[in-house]
Design a protein around this motif. Structure first.
Motif, PDB file in Angstrom:
ATOM      1  N   GLY A 264      -7.703  51.727 102.898  1.00 36.36           N
ATOM      2  CA  GLY A 264      -7.453  51.197 101.568  1.00 36.36           C
ATOM      3  C   GLY A 264      -6.643  49.974 101.676  1.00 36.36           C
ATOM      4  N   ARG A 265      -6.340  49.271 100.716  1.00 38.22           N
ATOM      5  CA  ARG A 265      -5.456  48.076 100.669  1.00 38.22           C
ATOM      6  C   ARG A 265      -4.199  48.332 101.048  1.00 38.22           C
ATOM      7  NH1 ARG A 265      -8.711  43.801 101.294  1.00 38.22           N
ATOM      8  NH2 ARG A 265     -10.498  44.058 100.102  1.00 38.22           N
ATOM      9  N   ASN A 266      -3.727  49.363 100.927  1.00 44.00           N
ATOM     10  CA  ASN A 266      -2.131  49.733 101.310  1.00 44.00           C
ATOM     11  C   ASN A 266      -2.178  51.263 101.706  1.00 44.00           C
ATOM     12  OD1 ASN A 266      -1.791  51.064  98.964  1.00 44.00           O
ATOM     13  ND2 ASN A 266      -1.553  49.055  98.033  1.00 44.00           N
ATOM     14  N   ARG A 267      -0.981  51.766 102.047  1.00 45.58           N
ATOM     15  CA  ARG A 267      -1.015  53.234 102.641  1.00 45.58           C
ATOM     16  C   ARG A 267      -1.227  54.197 101.500  1.00 45.58           C
ATOM     17  NH1 ARG A 267       4.772  56.344 103.087  1.00 45.58           N
ATOM     18  NH2 ARG A 267       3.944  58.313 103.325  1.00 45.58           N
ATOM     19  N   LYS A 268      -0.486  53.798 100.154  1.00 44.17           N
ATOM     20  CA  LYS A 268      -0.784  54.583  99.110  1.00 44.17           C
ATOM     21  C   LYS A 268      -2.037  54.921  98.619  1.00 44.17           C
ATOM     22  CE  LYS A 268       0.991  55.084  94.116  1.00 44.17           C
ATOM     23  NZ  LYS A 268      -0.315  55.237  93.428  1.00 44.17           N
ATOM     24  N   GLN A 269      -2.822  53.505  98.311  1.00 42.66           N
ATOM     25  CA  GLN A 269      -4.178  53.607  98.038  1.00 42.66           C
ATOM     26  C   GLN A 269      -5.085  54.433  99.116  1.00 42.66           C
ATOM     27  OE1 GLN A 269      -7.351  50.327  98.331  1.00 42.66           O
ATOM     28  NE2 GLN A 269      -6.659  50.050  96.391  1.00 42.66           N
ATOM     29  N   ALA A 270      -4.811  54.074 100.182  1.00 43.73           N
ATOM     30  CA  ALA A 270      -5.489  54.845 101.422  1.00 43.73           C
ATOM     31  C   ALA A 270      -5.495  56.452 101.193  1.00 43.73           C
ATOM     32  CB  ALA A 270      -5.275  54.489 102.770  1.00 43.73           C
ATOM     33  N   ALA A 271      -4.232  56.865 100.742  1.00 38.91           N
ATOM     34  CA  ALA A 271      -3.842  58.223 100.838  1.00 38.91           C
ATOM     35  C   ALA A 271      -4.541  58.922  99.687  1.00 38.91           C
ATOM     36  CB  ALA A 271      -2.325  58.354 100.768  1.00 38.91           C
ATOM     37  N   GLU A 272      -4.888  58.125  98.617  1.00 38.60           N
ATOM     38  CA  GLU A 272      -5.422  58.607  97.292  1.00 38.60           C
ATOM     39  C   GLU A 272      -7.174  58.711  97.659  1.00 38.60           C
ATOM     40  OE1 GLU A 272      -3.735  56.151  94.428  1.00 38.60           O
ATOM     41  OE2 GLU A 272      -2.127  57.116  94.384  1.00 38.60           O
ATOM     42  N   GLU A 273      -7.722  58.226  98.482  1.00 39.77           N
ATOM     43  CA  GLU A 273      -9.179  58.071  98.612  1.00 39.77           C
ATOM     44  C   GLU A 273      -9.599  59.242  99.271  1.00 39.77           C
ATOM     45  OE1 GLU A 273     -10.920  55.859  97.846  1.00 39.77           O
ATOM     46  OE2 GLU A 273      -9.989  53.992  97.772  1.00 39.77           O
ATOM     47  N   PRO A 274     -11.040  59.630  98.749  1.00 41.48           N
ATOM     48  CA  PRO A 274     -11.494  61.006  99.359  1.00 41.48           C
ATOM     49  C   PRO A 274     -11.637  61.280 100.707  1.00 41.48           C
ATOM     50  CG  PRO A 274     -12.793  59.953  97.510  1.00 41.48           C
ATOM     51  CD  PRO A 274     -11.720  58.940  97.893  1.00 41.48           C
ATOM     52  N   ALA A 275     -11.647  60.347 101.380  1.00 39.08           N
ATOM     53  CA  ALA A 275     -11.524  60.529 102.982  1.00 39.08           C
ATOM     54  C   ALA A 275     -10.195  61.080 103.442  1.00 39.08           C
ATOM     55  CB  ALA A 275     -11.738  59.211 103.678  1.00 39.08           C
ATOM     56  N   ALA A 276      -9.023  60.837 102.594  1.00 37.96           N
ATOM     57  CA  ALA A 276      -7.687  61.432 102.993  1.00 37.96           C
ATOM     58  C   ALA A 276      -7.804  62.977 103.101  1.00 37.96           C
ATOM     59  CB  ALA A 276      -6.671  60.796 102.214  1.00 37.96           C
ATOM     60  N   ASP A 277      -8.772  63.362 102.233  1.00 36.37           N
ATOM     61  CA  ASP A 277      -8.593  64.940 102.260  1.00 36.37           C
ATOM     62  C   ASP A 277      -9.854  65.585 102.873  1.00 36.37           C
ATOM     63  OD1 ASP A 277      -6.427  64.957 100.198  1.00 36.37           O
ATOM     64  OD2 ASP A 277      -7.796  64.264  98.472  1.00 36.37           O
ATOM     65  N   VAL A 278     -10.336  64.931 103.795  1.00 40.26           N
ATOM     66  CA  VAL A 278     -11.563  65.328 104.446  1.00 40.26           C
ATOM     67  C   VAL A 278     -10.906  65.963 105.935  1.00 40.26           C
ATOM     68  CG1 VAL A 278     -13.760  65.175 105.564  1.00 40.26           C
ATOM     69  CG2 VAL A 278     -13.291  64.199 103.114  1.00 40.26           C
ATOM     70  N   TRP A 279     -10.941  67.092 106.069  1.00 41.57           N
ATOM     71  CA  TRP A 279     -10.638  67.691 107.259  1.00 41.57           C
ATOM     72  C   TRP A 279     -11.620  68.495 107.883  1.00 41.57           C
ATOM     73  CZ3 TRP A 279      -9.717  72.972 107.467  1.00 41.57           C
ATOM     74  CH2 TRP A 279      -9.383  73.557 106.364  1.00 41.57           C
ATOM     75  N   PHE A 280     -11.605  68.598 109.381  1.00 43.62           N
ATOM     76  CA  PHE A 280     -12.629  69.541 109.963  1.00 43.62           C
ATOM     77  C   PHE A 280     -11.737  70.780 110.358  1.00 43.62           C
ATOM     78  CE2 PHE A 280     -14.023  65.194 111.583  1.00 43.62           C
ATOM     79  CZ  PHE A 280     -15.058  65.184 110.391  1.00 43.62           C
ATOM     80  N   ALA A 281     -12.212  71.884 110.166  1.00 42.87           N
ATOM     81  CA  ALA A 281     -11.693  73.335 110.525  1.00 42.87           C
ATOM     82  C   ALA A 281     -11.038  73.267 112.061  1.00 42.87           C
ATOM     83  CB  ALA A 281     -12.469  74.358 110.128  1.00 42.87           C
TER      84      ALA A 281
END
Length: 201
Positions: free
Chosen positions: A77-94
């Motif tokens: 993202g443009r900054n930490r806050k924006q990056a943390a709100e993107e869908p990719a920030a919620d994608v994790w592998f089991a």
């Protein structure tokens, strides 16, 4: 009457046949997400060792690496806050996993439109001599703004000898037109153990 030189005519024909956006040169550049090249946010948790770091990227973007319980997420993202709100920030592998520190940025002209990163996915069914799970390599293609940041494609790093080339082609072909939340992540090339582990739920 407008007179056109041969180079101008060639450029016009390229734009007419391929679209001017596609006529831009596409290439790669690289940044690092190694801890020494990033800014750590807060202190590592004593409870589970979770960490967050922000790493410089391309064209004013940053890469956010969050680790929790031996699993990582990567977003941009443009900054930490924006990056943390993107869908990719919620994608994790089991399974337990980690990403390598080299980030490949695919760019059209000067503008990045996707990143490619190599991940290592722990395989509990394949322990080493010490009983620790061996890891399986997989490349992840992630789309970049404008629009949401999310995973676009997975390429198994062992099942495909030309995994890097396949990931670049997937980025070039699919990232810019991919709709996060609607389009399904594409499995490119031969699906191997790493992709199987990454997509298990």
């Amino acid at each position: 009457m407008i007179r056109m030189t041969a180079p101008s005519l060639t450029a016009l024909l390229i734009c007419a046949g391929l679209g001017c956006a596609n006529a831009q040169s596409v290439g790669s550049s690289y940044t690092s997400t190694a801890p020494k090249d990033c800014r750590q946010v807060g202190k590592p948790s004593d409870l589970d060792g979770s960490t967050t770091r922000v790493c410089p990227g391309k064209d004013g973007l940053v890469v956010l690496i969050a680790e929790d319980d031996l699993r990582e997420t990567v977003s941009v993202g443009r900054n930490r806050k924006q990056a943390a709100e993107e869908p990719a920030a919620d994608v994790w592998f089991a399974p337990f996993n980690s990403s390598e520190s080299t980030v490949e940025w695919r760019t059209a002209g000067e503008k990045p439109f996707a990143i490619i990163q190599r991940w290592h996915i722990a395989d509990n069914a394949d322990p080493d001599r010490q009983g620790r799970p061996k890891t399986k390599a997989m490349l992840v293609v992630t789309r970049l703004p404008p629009g949401p940041v999310c995973h676009v494609a997975y390429v198994d790093g062992i099942a495909n000898p030309t995994a890097n080339e396949l990931a670049r082609k997937a980025a070039d072909d699919f990232a810019r037109g991919f709709t996060c939340g609607k389009d399904k992540v594409k499995i490119i090339g031969t699906s191997g153990r790493a992709v199987e582990l990454a997509t298990m739920r």
